[in-house]
Design a protein around this motif. Structure first.
Motif, PDB file in Angstrom:
ATOM      1  N   ILE A  31       0.823  -1.217   0.000  1.00  0.00           N
ATOM      2  CA  ILE A  31       0.000   0.000   0.000  1.00  0.00           C
ATOM      3  C   ILE A  31       0.857   1.267   0.000  1.00  0.00           C
ATOM      4  CG2 ILE A  31      -1.758   1.306   1.291  1.00  0.00           C
ATOM      5  CD1 ILE A  31      -2.777  -1.202  -0.262  1.00  0.00           C
ATOM      6  N   ALA A  34       2.115   1.845  -3.431  1.00  0.00           N
ATOM      7  CA  ALA A  34       1.086   2.404  -4.319  1.00  0.00           C
ATOM      8  C   ALA A  34       0.962   3.908  -4.113  1.00  0.00           C
ATOM      9  CB  ALA A  34      -0.247   1.716  -4.060  1.00  0.00           C
ATOM     10  N   GLU A  49      -3.012  -2.514  -5.704  1.00  0.00           N
ATOM     11  CA  GLU A  49      -4.365  -2.676  -5.156  1.00  0.00           C
ATOM     12  C   GLU A  49      -4.894  -4.091  -5.314  1.00  0.00           C
ATOM     13  OE1 GLU A  49      -8.881  -0.938  -5.461  1.00  0.00           O
ATOM     14  OE2 GLU A  49      -7.276   0.146  -6.470  1.00  0.00           O
ATOM     15  N   VAL A  53      -5.718  -6.829  -2.240  1.00  0.00           N
ATOM     16  CA  VAL A  53      -6.998  -7.544  -2.107  1.00  0.00           C
ATOM     17  C   VAL A  53      -6.757  -9.047  -1.993  1.00  0.00           C
ATOM     18  CG1 VAL A  53      -9.135  -8.129  -3.316  1.00  0.00           C
ATOM     19  CG2 VAL A  53      -8.368  -5.761  -3.237  1.00  0.00           C
TER      20      VAL A  53
END
Length: 171
Positions: A31, A34, A49, A53
């Protein structure tokens, strides 16, 4: 036989914890990457992302089984704790049987989901089967079912990490 099963469940528990912790650490690394690529480099990466998930699925189903084994999940036992001991034991057995039913649901329907999606791919990871990404659902169900069986026949386990002398308690 009971000692062997308990040792096997301790090993399975540790594998579940290691898997869940690894997924959490990877999520915590992906994260920020990102965010860095999007706001610092002005070129957002497309893969963090969906990877987060997928790792969340692993964390949820495998980690939840480990949390269940040591009763670390959320529960409301106010009324159950006020019941007489025989009713409490009966209620606990009912809860374990319901958990076994949930585990069976995860195994059967999660397995079907894996089977149906096995030949599909993810756009961001074309080498990865969608079925593989759903594999933690039935695997977590099997782990959960084994932990329920342990709890019904052997009682609640002690924390296997607390039994190791290297695991120092936090003061």
């Amino acid at each position: 036989m009971a000692g062997s099963y308990r040792r096997a469940m301790n090993t399975l528990y540790l594998l579940c914890v290691i898997t869940g912790c690894t997924a959490l650490v990877l999520i915590s690394a992906v994260i920020p990457w990102a965010v860095f690529t999007r706001y610092v480099l002005n070129s957002a990466a497309s893969w963090p992302e969906p990877l987060a998930v997928l790792l969340t699925i692993v964390l949820t189903f495998i980690g939840a089984a480990a949390g269940y084994r040591l009763n670390q999940h959320m529960n409301v036992s106010y009324f159950a704790d006020r019941l007489p001991a025989p009713f409490r034991r009966l209620l606990d057995l009912l809860v374990q049987l319901l958990m076994a039913l949930i585990a069976g649901f995860m195994i059967v329907w999660g397995g079907r989901l894996v089977e149906v999606t096995w030949y599909n791919t993810i756009a961001d990871f074309p080498f990865l089967s969608v079925g593989v990404t759903y594999l933690p659902i039935p695997v977590g169900g099997v782990c959960l079912l084994l932990f329920v069986i342990e709890r019904i026949f052997l009682g609640a386990p002690m924390d296997p990490l607390a039994q190791h002398p290297q695991a120092a308690p936090f003061d």
